[in-house]
Design a protein around this motif. Structure first.
Motif, PDB file in Angstrom:
ATOM      1  N   ALA A  59     153.521   5.153  36.676  1.00 11.87           N
ATOM      2  CA  ALA A  59     153.767   5.581  38.052  1.00 11.87           C
ATOM      3  C   ALA A  59     153.353   4.419  38.968  1.00 11.87           C
ATOM      4  N   PRO A  60     153.939   4.331  40.172  1.00 12.37           N
ATOM      5  CA  PRO A  60     153.694   3.168  41.041  1.00 12.37           C
ATOM      6  C   PRO A  60     152.222   2.830  41.286  1.00 12.37           C
ATOM      7  N   VAL A  69     144.093  12.332  39.752  1.00 14.80           N
ATOM      8  CA  VAL A  69     145.377  12.989  39.482  1.00 14.80           C
ATOM      9  C   VAL A  69     145.169  14.496  39.435  1.00 14.80           C
ATOM     10  N   CYS A  70     146.231  15.204  39.734  1.00 14.50           N
ATOM     11  CA  CYS A  70     146.224  16.671  39.635  1.00 14.50           C
ATOM     12  C   CYS A  70     147.140  17.079  38.492  1.00 14.50           C
ATOM     13  N   GLN A  71     146.861  18.236  37.928  1.00 13.29           N
ATOM     14  CA  GLN A  71     147.706  18.755  36.852  1.00 13.29           C
ATOM     15  C   GLN A  71     149.152  18.770  37.322  1.00 13.29           C
ATOM     16  N   GLY A  72     150.044  18.192  36.519  1.00 12.79           N
ATOM     17  CA  GLY A  72     151.460  18.178  36.833  1.00 12.79           C
ATOM     18  C   GLY A  72     151.945  16.922  37.525  1.00 12.79           C
ATOM     19  N   ASP A  73     151.027  16.099  38.053  1.00 19.96           N
ATOM     20  CA  ASP A  73     151.458  14.840  38.683  1.00 19.96           C
ATOM     21  C   ASP A  73     152.198  13.969  37.675  1.00 19.96           C
ATOM     22  N   VAL A  74     153.251  13.297  38.108  1.00 16.83           N
ATOM     23  CA  VAL A  74     153.962  12.359  37.249  1.00 16.83           C
ATOM     24  C   VAL A  74     153.126  11.081  37.201  1.00 16.83           C
ATOM     25  N   ILE A  75     152.664  10.722  36.018  1.00 16.45           N
ATOM     26  CA  ILE A  75     151.831   9.540  35.847  1.00 16.45           C
ATOM     27  C   ILE A  75     152.577   8.389  35.191  1.00 16.45           C
ATOM     28  N   ALA A  76     153.729   8.700  34.574  1.00 15.48           N
ATOM     29  CA  ALA A  76     154.473   7.672  33.853  1.00 15.48           C
ATOM     30  C   ALA A  76     155.829   8.220  33.445  1.00 15.48           C
ATOM     31  N   TRP A  77     156.591   7.366  32.726  1.00 11.35           N
ATOM     32  CA  TRP A  77     157.859   7.772  32.132  1.00 11.35           C
ATOM     33  C   TRP A  77     157.806   7.408  30.664  1.00 11.35           C
TER      34      TRP A  77
END
Length: 155
Positions: free
Chosen positions: A115-116, A145-153
């Motif tokens: 993620a950016p 981070v919060c549960q569900g946040d997009v952290i990567a691909w």
């Protein structure tokens, strides 16, 4: 003479530790149920399981199938903070470590891209160390981070 004393001392230590270990109950805490979110928006199908025997090691996690495609969003399994970021050739490749308030740490490996905000931290460290491969820890309040946040691909 010194080698014999050291070996004998080691043997006594091992025997003593073995005796005490047999009389000490194993302490464990219950694993929380329904605490972690599944990290992908895909059906939960595993490609590799924890402890699975590999040619030269035991597998150290769960690998999830992504239909032989990359680029799926990877979500934080629970609230916490990014405690470590790693870029290496081989092993986990790009990896994210998230430490949770419960004391558990989730590790996300084989990442295609971060993620950016994580990408920015990695780039800064790569420039500072003048190398592509980095492995560094972050402060608890640096990237939350919060549960569900997009952290990567996915990779």
């Amino acid at each position: 003479m010194i080698k014999k004393i050291t070996a004998a001392s080691f043997l006594v230590f091992c025997l003593t530790a073995s005796i005490f270990a047999q009389n000490t109950p194993i302490q464990s805490r219950p694993y929380p149920q329904n605490y972690f979110r599944y990290p992908l928006d895909l059906p939960p199908v595993t490609a590799g399981s924890f402890g699975e025997l590999r040619p030269n090691h035991f597998h150290s996690g769960l690998d999830f199938r992504t239909n032989q495609t990359t680029g799926f969003p990877v979500h934080a399994a629970q609230d916490g903070y990014v405690s470590r970021l790693r870029v290496e050739f081989g092993g986990f490749g790009n990896a994210i470590y998230i430490t949770h308030p419960s004391g558990y740490t989730t590790v996300y490996g084989h990442i295609e891209r971060f993620a950016p905000v994580l990408e920015k931290a990695v780039r800064q460290m790569q420039y500072a160390q003048q190398t592509d491969m980095v492995d560094f820890k972050l402060d608890p309040l640096q990237i939350e981070v919060c549960q569900g946040d997009v952290i990567a691909w996915s990779g």
